[in-house]
Design an enzyme around this catalytic site. Structure first.
Site, PDB file in Angstrom:
ATOM      1  N   GLU A  61      17.717 -34.953 -22.231  1.00  0.00           N
ATOM      2  CA  GLU A  61      17.178 -33.743 -22.736  1.00  0.00           C
ATOM      3  C   GLU A  61      17.061 -33.901 -24.211  1.00  0.00           C
ATOM      4  O   GLU A  61      18.032 -33.255 -24.796  1.00  0.00           O
ATOM      5  CB  GLU A  61      17.812 -32.532 -22.074  1.00  0.00           C
ATOM      6  CG  GLU A  61      18.044 -32.543 -20.662  1.00  0.00           C
ATOM      7  CD  GLU A  61      18.070 -30.965 -20.190  1.00  0.00           C
ATOM      8  OE1 GLU A  61      17.127 -30.470 -19.524  1.00  0.00           O
ATOM      9  OE2 GLU A  61      19.046 -30.251 -20.511  1.00  0.00           O
ATOM     10  N   ASN A  65      17.093 -25.058 -13.806  1.00  0.00           N
ATOM     11  CA  ASN A  65      18.375 -24.542 -14.545  1.00  0.00           C
ATOM     12  C   ASN A  65      17.808 -23.015 -14.966  1.00  0.00           C
ATOM     13  O   ASN A  65      17.001 -22.901 -16.106  1.00  0.00           O
ATOM     14  CB  ASN A  65      18.673 -25.196 -15.663  1.00  0.00           C
ATOM     15  CG  ASN A  65      19.815 -24.848 -16.785  1.00  0.00           C
ATOM     16  OD1 ASN A  65      20.271 -23.734 -16.356  1.00  0.00           O
ATOM     17  ND2 ASN A  65      19.800 -25.185 -17.818  1.00  0.00           N
ATOM     18  N   TRP A  66      18.308 -21.875 -14.431  1.00  0.00           N
ATOM     19  CA  TRP A  66      17.938 -20.639 -14.459  1.00  0.00           C
ATOM     20  C   TRP A  66      18.370 -20.136 -15.852  1.00  0.00           C
ATOM     21  O   TRP A  66      18.125 -19.041 -16.247  1.00  0.00           O
ATOM     22  CB  TRP A  66      18.436 -19.844 -13.434  1.00  0.00           C
ATOM     23  CG  TRP A  66      17.541 -19.993 -12.018  1.00  0.00           C
ATOM     24  CD1 TRP A  66      16.852 -21.049 -11.815  1.00  0.00           C
ATOM     25  CD2 TRP A  66      17.609 -19.139 -10.970  1.00  0.00           C
ATOM     26  NE1 TRP A  66      16.282 -21.036 -10.531  1.00  0.00           N
ATOM     27  CE2 TRP A  66      16.934 -19.773 -10.087  1.00  0.00           C
ATOM     28  CE3 TRP A  66      18.239 -18.066 -10.482  1.00  0.00           C
ATOM     29  CZ2 TRP A  66      16.763 -19.449  -8.581  1.00  0.00           C
ATOM     30  CZ3 TRP A  66      18.116 -17.426  -9.204  1.00  0.00           C
ATOM     31  CH2 TRP A  66      17.310 -18.243  -8.538  1.00  0.00           C
ATOM     32  N   LYS A  67      19.475 -20.610 -16.475  1.00  0.00           N
ATOM     33  CA  LYS A  67      20.439 -20.063 -17.355  1.00  0.00           C
ATOM     34  C   LYS A  67      20.893 -18.918 -17.295  1.00  0.00           C
ATOM     35  O   LYS A  67      21.003 -18.452 -16.095  1.00  0.00           O
ATOM     36  CB  LYS A  67      19.519 -20.405 -18.683  1.00  0.00           C
ATOM     37  CG  LYS A  67      18.955 -21.841 -18.927  1.00  0.00           C
ATOM     38  CD  LYS A  67      18.482 -22.047 -20.199  1.00  0.00           C
ATOM     39  CE  LYS A  67      17.569 -23.515 -20.163  1.00  0.00           C
ATOM     40  NZ  LYS A  67      17.266 -24.076 -21.395  1.00  0.00           N
ATOM     41  N   SER A  97      11.000 -28.651 -21.983  1.00  0.00           N
ATOM     42  CA  SER A  97       9.420 -28.234 -21.754  1.00  0.00           C
ATOM     43  C   SER A  97       8.657 -28.875 -20.791  1.00  0.00           C
ATOM     44  O   SER A  97       7.561 -29.188 -21.003  1.00  0.00           O
ATOM     45  CB  SER A  97       8.793 -28.042 -23.402  1.00  0.00           C
ATOM     46  OG  SER A  97       9.602 -27.133 -24.177  1.00  0.00           O
ATOM     47  N   GLY A 117      14.008 -25.772 -17.248  1.00  0.00           N
ATOM     48  CA  GLY A 117      14.512 -24.619 -17.692  1.00  0.00           C
ATOM     49  C   GLY A 117      13.594 -23.613 -17.618  1.00  0.00           C
ATOM     50  O   GLY A 117      13.166 -22.957 -16.275  1.00  0.00           O
ATOM     51  N   GLY A 118      12.695 -23.265 -18.471  1.00  0.00           N
ATOM     52  CA  GLY A 118      11.742 -22.046 -18.506  1.00  0.00           C
ATOM     53  C   GLY A 118      10.979 -22.025 -17.034  1.00  0.00           C
ATOM     54  O   GLY A 118      10.584 -21.128 -16.419  1.00  0.00           O
ATOM     55  N   GLU A 147      23.214 -26.591 -24.668  1.00  0.00           N
ATOM     56  CA  GLU A 147      23.594 -25.207 -25.040  1.00  0.00           C
ATOM     57  C   GLU A 147      24.989 -25.055 -25.036  1.00  0.00           C
ATOM     58  O   GLU A 147      25.513 -24.350 -25.781  1.00  0.00           O
ATOM     59  CB  GLU A 147      22.783 -24.128 -24.244  1.00  0.00           C
ATOM     60  CG  GLU A 147      21.209 -24.142 -24.472  1.00  0.00           C
ATOM     61  CD  GLU A 147      20.284 -23.658 -23.467  1.00  0.00           C
ATOM     62  OE1 GLU A 147      20.955 -23.179 -22.450  1.00  0.00           O
ATOM     63  OE2 GLU A 147      18.998 -24.044 -23.530  1.00  0.00           O
TER      64      GLU A 147
END
Ligand code: PEP
Length: 253
Positions: free
Chosen positions: A170, A9-11, A216, A237-238, A100
């Site tokens: 999540e 998920n690049w957001k 994470s 994510g990150g 989010e």
């Protein structure tokens, strides 16, 4: 056999050039490493879908995903993107109900039901996110909180529809915080989610649904988390913004 899935998920990150570079690197690494039994999903921002689609063409275990879709089929909803647009474009997966979106854009459990239905009607696979905030984890009601999210958004679906979903657990306190759930905490919640799905749809359907962990997840903890029996992969994510880290997570099974 449940599918093993790692979705990035690049957001709201990366320019088009950066996204192309990241995708090319991932494609090359994934081709080189033995990841054929893992379904990899890249979920870039909408405006990068075209570029990513081109770069993953011909790689048979990398799929295109979106980060969201509208809860409306079509019409005067300026700025929205519908499930049918995504499907007609060649998108296969869509993240629905990310925390989010729930928190910053006011997405409710019932709105998410509409999104899931539209995604399914258009042949997309929803990656349905659930998970508890920190205060709920601390007061010990996380299992009830998450199972309620599932009941409210999904339990109106028919059997033939629910089994097309991927669930992502999540815990919100672990997203982007560097604080990951332990593999035992993840397993406990994944088993709870699977039992909850089984209580409504039966054991066979629940056993065949993939449940991903997100929060994470990094190369150094993915192996441990993915080794748990009810964890079928990750929503990342990150670490999905770094080709080496993301590929190392894909090869962590
Ligand atoms: C996410 O946002 O879905 C996520 C899991 O983020 P991170 O890996 O950065 O915690």
């Amino acid at each position: 056999m449940r599918k093993k899935i790692v979705a990035g998920n690049w957001k709201m990150n990366l320019t088009q050039t950066e996204g192309q570079k990241l995708t090319s690197e991932i494609v090359n690494m994934i081709k080189d490493e033995s990841t054929q039994d893992v379904t990899v999903v890249l979920n870039p921002p909408f405006v990068h879908l075209q570029a990513v689609k081109k770069l993953i063409e011909g790689v048979n275990n990398i799929y295109l995903g979106a980060q969201n879709c509208s809860d409306k089929a079509s019409g005067a909803y300026t700025g929205e993107i519908s499930a049918s647009m995504l499907a007609s474009f060649g998108v296969s997966y869509v993240i629905i109900g990310h925390s989010e979106r729930r928190e910053y854009f006011g997405e409710t459990n019932s709105m998410l039901t509409d999104k899931v239905k539209l995604a399914l009607e258009n042949g997309l696979t929803p990656i349905f996110c659930c998970g508890e905030p920190l205060d709920i984890r601390e007061n010990g009601t996380h299992a009830a909180y998450v199972t309620n999210q599932l009941s409210e958004s999904l339990f109106g679906l028919e059997e033939q529809d629910i089994k097309r979903l991927v669930i992502a657990y999540e815990p919100i306190w672990a997203i982007g915080t560097g604080k990951t759930a332990s593999s035992d905490q993840a397993q406990e919640m994944h088993a709870t989610i699977r039992e909850h799905l089984a209580s409504k749809y039966g054991k066979e359907i629940a056993e065949n649904m993939s449940i991903l962990y997100g929060g994470s997840c990094k190369p150094d903890n993915a192996k441990d988390i993915f080794s748990k029996p009810d964890v079928d992969g990750g929503l990342i994510g990150g670490a999905s913004l770094k080709s080496r880290d993301f590929t190392d997570i894909v090869t962590s099974f």
